[in-house]
Every structure is written in structure tokens, then in C-alpha cells.
Write a protein that holds these residues in place. Structure first.
Motif, PDB file in Angstrom:
ATOM      1  N   TYR A 239       0.685  -0.858  -0.131  1.00 24.92           N
ATOM      2  CA  TYR A 239      -0.242   0.144  -0.240  1.00 24.92           C
ATOM      3  C   TYR A 239       0.976   1.488  -0.059  1.00 24.92           C
ATOM      4  O   TYR A 239       1.915   1.797   1.018  1.00 24.92           O
ATOM      5  CB  TYR A 239      -0.583  -0.254   1.712  1.00 24.92           C
ATOM      6  N   HIS A 240       0.346   2.593  -0.933  1.00 25.85           N
ATOM      7  CA  HIS A 240       1.222   3.478  -1.274  1.00 25.85           C
ATOM      8  C   HIS A 240       0.491   5.126  -0.233  1.00 25.85           C
ATOM      9  O   HIS A 240      -0.856   4.739  -1.034  1.00 25.85           O
ATOM     10  CB  HIS A 240       1.875   3.642  -2.159  1.00 25.85           C
ATOM     11  N   GLY A 241       0.436   5.370  -0.059  1.00 25.24           N
ATOM     12  CA  GLY A 241      -0.210   6.545   0.439  1.00 25.24           C
ATOM     13  C   GLY A 241      -0.421   6.971   1.529  1.00 25.24           C
ATOM     14  O   GLY A 241       0.099   6.471   2.679  1.00 25.24           O
ATOM     15  N   GLN A 242      -1.281   8.140   2.135  1.00 22.58           N
ATOM     16  CA  GLN A 242      -1.903   8.403   3.444  1.00 22.58           C
ATOM     17  C   GLN A 242      -2.290   6.774   4.276  1.00 22.58           C
ATOM     18  O   GLN A 242      -3.505   7.119   2.947  1.00 22.58           O
ATOM     19  CB  GLN A 242      -2.145   9.845   3.650  1.00 22.58           C
ATOM     20  N   GLY A 243      -1.437   6.426   5.333  1.00 23.96           N
ATOM     21  CA  GLY A 243      -2.893   5.406   5.725  1.00 23.96           C
ATOM     22  C   GLY A 243      -2.573   4.677   5.087  1.00 23.96           C
ATOM     23  O   GLY A 243      -2.979   2.852   6.128  1.00 23.96           O
ATOM     24  N   SER A 244      -1.196   3.552   4.634  1.00 25.78           N
ATOM     25  CA  SER A 244      -0.687   2.968   3.807  1.00 25.78           C
ATOM     26  C   SER A 244       0.375   2.502   5.235  1.00 25.78           C
ATOM     27  O   SER A 244       0.102   0.713   5.112  1.00 25.78           O
ATOM     28  CB  SER A 244       0.572   3.437   3.080  1.00 25.78           C
ATOM     29  N   LYS A 245       0.078   2.562   5.272  1.00 28.08           N
ATOM     30  CA  LYS A 245       0.725   1.955   7.302  1.00 28.08           C
ATOM     31  C   LYS A 245      -0.124   1.534   8.182  1.00 28.08           C
ATOM     32  O   LYS A 245       0.547  -0.237   8.211  1.00 28.08           O
ATOM     33  CB  LYS A 245       1.786   2.882   8.434  1.00 28.08           C
ATOM     34  N   GLY A 246      -0.794   1.813   8.292  1.00 28.15           N
ATOM     35  CA  GLY A 246      -2.268   1.525   9.115  1.00 28.15           C
ATOM     36  C   GLY A 246      -2.269   0.001   8.596  1.00 28.15           C
ATOM     37  O   GLY A 246      -2.751  -1.185   8.488  1.00 28.15           O
ATOM     38  N   GLN A 247      -2.616   0.478   6.544  1.00 30.88           N
ATOM     39  CA  GLN A 247      -3.356  -0.940   6.145  1.00 30.88           C
ATOM     40  C   GLN A 247      -2.072  -2.420   5.282  1.00 30.88           C
ATOM     41  O   GLN A 247      -2.554  -3.360   5.824  1.00 30.88           O
ATOM     42  CB  GLN A 247      -3.825  -0.435   4.927  1.00 30.88           C
ATOM     43  N   ALA A 248      -1.453  -1.925   5.681  1.00 33.26           N
ATOM     44  CA  ALA A 248       0.342  -2.693   5.580  1.00 33.26           C
ATOM     45  C   ALA A 248       0.180  -3.736   7.184  1.00 33.26           C
ATOM     46  O   ALA A 248       0.335  -5.343   6.593  1.00 33.26           O
ATOM     47  CB  ALA A 248       1.502  -2.142   5.705  1.00 33.26           C
ATOM     48  N   ALA A 249      -0.784  -3.064   8.682  1.00 32.76           N
ATOM     49  CA  ALA A 249      -0.182  -4.112   8.920  1.00 32.76           C
ATOM     50  C   ALA A 249      -1.802  -4.824   9.448  1.00 32.76           C
ATOM     51  O   ALA A 249      -1.162  -6.205   9.976  1.00 32.76           O
ATOM     52  CB  ALA A 249      -0.052  -2.907  10.289  1.00 32.76           C
ATOM     53  N   THR A 250      -2.355  -4.994   8.287  1.00 36.28           N
ATOM     54  CA  THR A 250      -3.033  -6.028   8.578  1.00 36.28           C
ATOM     55  C   THR A 250      -3.477  -6.795   6.876  1.00 36.28           C
ATOM     56  O   THR A 250      -4.226  -7.592   7.346  1.00 36.28           O
ATOM     57  CB  THR A 250      -4.452  -5.231   9.103  1.00 36.28           C
ATOM     58  N   ASN A 251      -3.311  -6.011   6.188  1.00 40.09           N
ATOM     59  CA  ASN A 251      -3.534  -6.559   5.039  1.00 40.09           C
ATOM     60  C   ASN A 251      -2.116  -7.112   4.070  1.00 40.09           C
ATOM     61  O   ASN A 251      -2.210  -7.351   3.174  1.00 40.09           O
ATOM     62  CB  ASN A 251      -4.498  -5.810   3.952  1.00 40.09           C
ATOM     63  N   GLY A 252      -0.900  -6.418   4.495  1.00 36.77           N
ATOM     64  CA  GLY A 252       0.107  -6.446   3.164  1.00 36.77           C
ATOM     65  C   GLY A 252       1.295  -7.795   3.351  1.00 36.77           C
ATOM     66  O   GLY A 252       2.032  -8.083   2.762  1.00 36.77           O
ATOM     67  N   GLY A 253       0.732  -8.675   4.325  1.00 37.06           N
ATOM     68  CA  GLY A 253       1.200  -9.665   4.880  1.00 37.06           C
ATOM     69  C   GLY A 253       1.168 -10.456   3.599  1.00 37.06           C
ATOM     70  O   GLY A 253       0.372 -10.769   2.876  1.00 37.06           O
ATOM     71  N   THR A 254       2.517 -11.150   3.516  1.00 38.15           N
ATOM     72  CA  THR A 254       2.402 -12.346   2.477  1.00 38.15           C
ATOM     73  C   THR A 254       2.133 -13.973   2.799  1.00 38.15           C
ATOM     74  O   THR A 254       1.665 -14.686   4.203  1.00 38.15           O
ATOM     75  CB  THR A 254       4.133 -13.073   2.138  1.00 38.15           C
ATOM     76  N   SER A 255       1.093 -14.289   1.784  1.00 38.44           N
ATOM     77  CA  SER A 255       0.474 -15.387   2.072  1.00 38.44           C
ATOM     78  C   SER A 255       0.683 -16.686   1.116  1.00 38.44           C
ATOM     79  O   SER A 255       0.577 -16.004   0.108  1.00 38.44           O
ATOM     80  CB  SER A 255      -1.620 -15.068   2.674  1.00 38.44           C
ATOM     81  N   PHE A 256       0.163 -17.808   1.564  1.00 37.74           N
ATOM     82  CA  PHE A 256       0.378 -19.144   1.514  1.00 37.74           C
ATOM     83  C   PHE A 256      -1.088 -19.565   1.423  1.00 37.74           C
ATOM     84  O   PHE A 256      -1.023 -20.767   1.875  1.00 37.74           O
ATOM     85  CB  PHE A 256       0.778 -20.012   1.228  1.00 37.74           C
ATOM     86  N   SER A 257      -2.220 -19.867   0.167  1.00 37.29           N
ATOM     87  CA  SER A 257      -3.352 -20.748   0.822  1.00 37.29           C
ATOM     88  C   SER A 257      -3.619 -21.127  -0.803  1.00 37.29           C
ATOM     89  O   SER A 257      -3.268 -21.464  -1.691  1.00 37.29           O
ATOM     90  CB  SER A 257      -4.405 -19.418   0.621  1.00 37.29           C
TER      91      SER A 257
END
Length: 398
Positions: free
Chosen positions: A45-63
Motif C-alpha cells: 500500500y502507498h499513500g497516507q494511511g498505507s502503514k495501517g493497511q500494511a499492518a493488517t493486509n500487507g503480509g505474504t500468504s500461501f493458501s
């Protein structure tokens, strides 16, 4: 005599093995088809608020997503479909709370196996077909799906022919019928997502509380192109065919569940006769009218959506393909309010995707893909928040 005795022994052994095989096999009228998708990816995520989004939605996943379909024919012309499904995509690509990065195969059952489809399809004469079942999806009752863009590897929004309201893919108990003569077809269907309930105040079929979705489609589809128009009425409930977060802005999703909806879709597609520099082209546009919203201060609303998808076959190697799509997920274009409620709308961002599919074998494909959202949540017009996702999907078919 010795040689004949040896041959008799071999024949007897072969007969015993055939008898054992016949005793343990599936019905000769049943076929098992399996597909599993493995998704490995992450988002930035880029831009204002990106850190908050990355904290909950930015991780790598394997499903994964797994589908097992049993197709049984009793006459050679009918079909009983039973499909089992399981998955654990509790991430940006699927599961509860998924956003616009949601994938067509993104399902989360908590690793439990569920009955995903159960319906029966049979002909009535040469041109009429009837479909019915307690677990049937809207598109299972259509003679034509109005798109050539591949649906098994894309952001889910791009799999709705540009009109998620008209082609809402509602799932429940119901029936449909279609007439098809050469390239022309007409279909109509009804289903309730609460069809299994006998309480008329909580569900059922054709009750005030039923999660109703009724669709009519007219299509003309010769061999390599087609055009289709569809209309869908859906009841004003989250389980009646309302949008989910993978198909629209937050405002559009909330409004779609606030009252009965009347949705229209026009879609067209064309595929070249031979692979080459010219791609297949798919496009669609949708409009949904919500005449009586139950949200305080809002009387009515209108939403729209559109997309264009291109795919080139046999790129660099036979069997491989490259594709891209662009569009605007469902967004609010008009809002009628009363009192002090503002009639400003959030607007919409753009969604893009690019993929390249490697055909490793006849049964295995590997597909790297990139997805971009100019406004992941649309309401944040001023902070410039945008997002990028990278994904590698491996598909096994058996």
C-alpha cells in the motif's frame, strides 16, 4: 496342453481382476473432475494511511482452493452435478472481509469440505433445458456466459462480465429454464439463498423474507463472438444478491443491501479465429437502481460499473497466454437524500491486472499476476492511497 493350461490360468486371473475392478469403481455414468488453486502473494500500500493497511493486509500468504465435482448422467443428455469445495484463503484474496483484490477462487471454509453445488440439468425437447437444485448458482442456469476473458485466474470483479449487479452469482435453491436455437438464446431463473428455511419470516421461497434473485438473459452468440443483455431483480438483503466487498466501493456495497435492486447489464466479446497479435476482447457495463433505500436520510441511489479484458493465446509458446484487464468496480453515480444528509458520492478508482499463464503440462499451469488499485477504498479521495499486489497461482486439474 501345458501352454493351454497356462493361458487358462491367465484368463481366469484377468477375469478375477476385472470383477474386482467392477465391484469397486464409480458408476459408469459418473465422472470425477478435480481442480485446486494454490495462491502465493502479498500486497503493498502507498499513500497516507498505507502503514495501517500494511499492518493488517500487507503480509505474504500461501493458501489454496480445492474443488471436486461429480458429474452423473443417467440418459446421456442430462446431468446431475455434485461439487465439494474446501479452502483456507483468509487473506486479501478471499475469505471474510476480502477487498477488491479478491480472486474468483478465493474461498475460506476453514479447511472443512462443504457441498458447493447440487443441481440437476435435463433437456425438454431439442431446444429447451431445465435446471433445478437446492444448491445452484445463477450462472449454472445460463446458456451463455457473456465473456471470453478467463475467470479462473483473475481479480473477481473481472469475472462478472462488467455487471456484478446483473450477474450477481447468487447461490441457493431454485430453478431456471432456457431456450436455445442455434446462436440465439433466452433464459430466466429464480433462486432464494434461504430456500432451505421453512420460516417465512426468515427465508423460504417466494416469501417476503426470502433472499431472492431472479435473472433474465437474452443472448446472441455465434461461434467466435457474442452479445448479451441481462436483468436481475434482487431482494434488499445481504443474502439476496447484494454486492460483496470484492465487487465495489464500500458505499456501493452498503447501498446494494439497503433495498430491492434492479440491475441491468450489457456485455460483448470476440475471439480471433487464429492465435496471433490480435487478442480476444471482452467488455461489459452494468447499472443498478435502488429506488427505496432503508438507510436513514437516503431515498434512492444508482450505481454503475464497467470493464475491458484482453487475452493473447500462444504467447512465446503454444498453450501459454498473456492477458490484461481494466475497469471500475461498482461505484455510486447518483444519490437522492433528504434532510441534512449529503448527496456527495465517493467516486471510484480503477482496477488493473496483468497475468502470464505458463502451461507446464496438460494438467498444470503456473500464473504470475500483478494487480493495481488506484483507490482501494474509494472514500479516501484526498489521501492518495493506492495498492499493488503480486501473486503466483499454481493450478492442478485432474
Amino acid at each position: 496342453e501345458t501352454e493351454l493350461a497356462i493361458l487358462r490360468g491367465r484368463v481366469d486371473g484377468l477375469e478375477a481382476r476385472v470383477g474386482e475392478l467392477e465391484a469397486t469403481q464409480f458408476s459408469t455414468t459418473t465422472k470425477l473432475k478435480g481442480t485446486t488453486h494454490w495462491a502465493f502473494g502479498a500486497a503493498k500500500y502507498h499513500g497516507q494511511g498505507s502503514k495501517g493497511q500494511a499492518a493488517t493486509n500487507g503480509g505474504t500468504s500461501f493458501s489454496y482452493d480445492l474443488r471436486l465435482a461429480l458429474e452423473t448422467s443417467f440418459t446421456g443428455e442430462d446431468m446431475l452435478v455434485t461439487r465439494l469445495r474446501s479452502g483456507n484463503m483468509d487473506n486479501i484474496y478471499g475469505g471474510n472481509g476480502v477487498g477488491l483484490f479478491g480472486q474468483e477462487y478465493g474461498v475460506n471454509t476453514g479447511n472443512t469440505v462443504v457441498v458447493d453445488r447440487l443441481f440437476y440439468k435435463f433437456p425438454v425437447g431439442d431446444e429447451i433445458t431445465v435446471i433445478a437444485g437446492p444448491r445452484v448458482r445463477m450462472d449454472n442456469m445460463l446458456p451463455v456466459w457473456p465473456s471470453a476473458y478467463p475467470s479462473d485466474m483473475t481479480m473477481d470483479f473481472f469475472t462478472y462480465a462488467g455487471a456484478p449487479g446483473a450477474y450477481n452469482l447468487a447461490l441457493g435453491g431454485g430453478a431456471g429454464i432456457y431456450w436455445k436455437s442455434d446462436a440465439f438464446s433466452i433464459s430466466t431463473s429464480y433462486l432464494s439463498q434461504d430456500a432451505n428455511s421453512s420460516n417465512p419470516n426468515a427465508g423460504g421461497i417466494m416469501t417476503d423474507a426470502a433472499g431472492t434473485s431472479a435473472t433474465t438473459q437474452i443472448a446472441y452468440a455465434p461461434e467466435n463472438w457474442g452479445i448479451a443483455g441481462a436483468f436481475t431483480y434482487a431482494s434488499g438483503a445481504e443474502d439476496g444478491g447484494a454486492l460483496y466487498s470484492g465487487n465495489g466501493t464500500p458505499e456501493a456495497v452498503i447501498l446494494s443491501a439497503s433495498g430491492n435492486t434492479y440491475s441491468y447489464g450489457i456485455s460483448a466479446w470476440w475471439t480471433p479465429e487464429e492465435s496471433g497479435w490480435i487478442p480476444s476482447i471482452s467488455a461489459g457495463w452494468g447499472l443498478t437502481d435502488i429506488p427505496n433505500s432503508n438507510i436513514a436520510g437516503i431515498e434512492s441511489a444508482t450505481t454503475q460499473s464497467w470493464y475491458v479484458g484482453l487475452e493473447w493465446d500462444d504467447v512465446f509458446m503454444d498453450g501459454n497466454s498473456f492477458g490484461m484487464a481494466v475497469g471500475q468496480p461498482t461505484f455510486v453515480t447518483d444519490l437522492d437524500t433528504k434532510g441534512d444528509v449529503s448527496d456527495d458520492v465517493d467516486g471510484a478508482g480503477y482496477a488493473w491486472e496483468f497475468f502470464y499463464k505458463f502451461q507446464v503440462t496438460d494438467n498444470i499451469t503456473v500464473t504470475p499476476a500483478i494487480h493495481y488499485l488506484s483507490k482501494p477504498f474509494a472514500a479516501q479521495d484526498s489521501d492518495g492511497l493506492n495498492a499493488l499486489s503480486g501473486l503466483v497461482k499454481t493450478t492442478f486439474k485432474f
